[in-house]
Design an enzyme around this catalytic site. Structure first.
Site, PDB file in Angstrom:
ATOM      1  N   ALA A  10       0.945  -1.097   0.117  1.00 15.27           N
ATOM      2  CA  ALA A  10      -0.106  -0.007  -0.010  1.00 15.27           C
ATOM      3  C   ALA A  10       0.790   1.234  -0.093  1.00 15.27           C
ATOM      4  CB  ALA A  10      -1.045   0.024   1.398  1.00 15.27           C
ATOM      5  N   CYS A  53      15.620  -0.705   1.749  1.00 17.35           N
ATOM      6  CA  CYS A  53      15.880  -1.802   2.879  1.00 17.35           C
ATOM      7  C   CYS A  53      17.402  -2.040   3.178  1.00 17.35           C
ATOM      8  CB  CYS A  53      15.159  -3.080   2.495  1.00 17.35           C
ATOM      9  SG  CYS A  53      13.420  -3.043   2.590  1.00 17.35           S
TER      10      CYS A  53
END
EC number: 2.8.1.7
Length: 395
Positions: free
Chosen positions: A204, A328
């Site tokens: 999302a 990340c």
């Protein structure tokens, strides 16, 4: 124009105000705060209805049946559920998995974990533009191959893989095909009613929704089975237990609804901005694109600034929010494994910057970024022995 300028939309996006407003309706006593699993009263019924609406909104964007959408805590969990779940359920059929060396860590680390559990994994090396050929995938398949997992759009260089052709190959061989679509859904057309894909992961927060919520598409025809990775209540048809976070699910649904309405116009405008950015950067001497402008997503531009250290450049560009790799792994001092996999040396990988544009990016911001880059690179190269040697050799 506000500084710093945000050009890291592939890492995350701000929630659309309409998304945030919708979410607030499902948090407090004045709103719909019930547990959708509570089916004995109106609070639960209203919450369940809100979840159903969001599930339909997500399904509509990707051309799926709402019953094929399983909610997770994000794309990382969706990737884990798809890969581990399929590998575990079909382990008697085979223990070989095929993936690409440039996948997101959520896929690579999951595959590495399965290697510890006795699975064999083939990591394909892409071509210099980051793409895989169908022949590469086909040559890696074995009689015991149970799963192929390939991302749709690479998060660092933006290359778009031919998932339709790979899916057809896997379907013909009876092999499960998983696609990490974190960077493509809401930016490229995805129609799972037509694509031969068995499992697809969604996020999302990459398309102006909230963090902490994602979903996994699990194909019903052919019927794909998964072994659950989280137990305790049998939610989501037994595939993912846990109380559903209604406010986050509603936010994801609203973000996907908006994306369906605006995607075509957004990507036309963003694609024009990326071309404008590259045209400005390309006026700088000794720069090159990592990946492919022709076959890349419209919102990502990864550029190598030769003879400039990327970390120093990021520090010099304090008025630009950009990255040297995926969010990340951006804390790591190691050069990007994605760039190394497509053939860049450690030095060139360290000299590369990812720019990712979004719905809120303006021409004014792009022009400012170009000017700042031109000034900063000129200044940094003045102190670079490698640059002086290059200039001396070219004269």
């Amino acid at each position: 124009m506000k500084l710093p300028i945000y050009l890291d939309y592939s890492a995350t996006t701000p929630a659309d105000p309409r998304v945030a407003a919708k979410m607030m309706q499902y948090l407090t006593q004045d709103g719909t705060f019930g547990n959708p699993a509570s089916r004995s009263h109106r609070f639960g019924w209203q919450a369940e209805e809100a979840v159903d609406v969001a599930r339909n909104q997500i399904a509509e964007l990707v051309g799926a049946d709402p019953r094929e959408i399983v909610f997770t805590s994000g794309a990382t969990e969706a990737n884990n559920l798809a890969i581990k779940g399929a590998a575990s359920f079909y382990r008697e059929k085979g223990r070989h998995i095929v993936t690409c060396a440039t996948e997101h860590k959520a896929v690579l680390d999951t595959c590495a974990q399965l290697e510890h559990e006795g699975f064999s994994v083939t990591y394909l090396t892409p071509q210099s533009d980051g793409s895989l050929t169908l022949r590469q995938v086909e040559s890696a398949l074995r009689d015991d191959t149970v799963l192929v997992t390939i991302m749709h759009v690479n998060n660092e260089i933006g290359v778009v893989q031919d998932i339709a052709s790979i899916g057809e190959l896997c379907r013909a061989r009876g092999i499960i095909f998983h696609v990490d679509a974190t960077q493509s859904v809401g930016k490229l057309p995805v129609d799972l009613g037509q694509l031969p894909v068995d499992l697809m992961s969604f996020s999302a927060h990459k398309i102006y929704g909230p963090k902490g919520i994602g979903a996994l598409y699990v194909c019903r025809r052919p019927h794909i089975r998964l072994e659950a990775q989280i137990h305790g209540g049998g939610h989501e048809r037994g595939m993912r237990s846990g109380t559903l976070p209604v406010h986050q699910i509603v936010g994801m649904g609203e973000a996907y609804r908006i994306a369906k309405e605006t995607m075509a116009d957004d990507m036309t405008r963003i694609g024009a901005l990326r071309r404008r950015l590259w045209q400005g950067i390309n006026r700088i001497e000794a720069v090159s694109v990592n990946g492919s402008l022709e076959h890349g997503a419209a919102n990502i531009l990864n550029v190598c600034f030769h003879y400039v250290d990327g970390e120093s450049l990021v520090m010099a560009l304090k008025d630009l929010a950009v990255s040297t790799g995926s969010a990340c792994t951006s804390a790591s001092m190691e050069p990007s494994y994605v760039l190394r996999a497509i053939g860049l040396s450690d030095e060139l990988a360290h000299s590369s910057i990812r720019f990712s544009l979004g719905r809120l990016t303006s021409e004014e911001e792009i022009d400012y970024a170009i000017q700042l880059l031109q000034k900063s690179i000129t200044r940094l190269r003045e102190h670079s022995p490698a640059w002086r040697a290059f200039k001396a050799g070219s004269e």
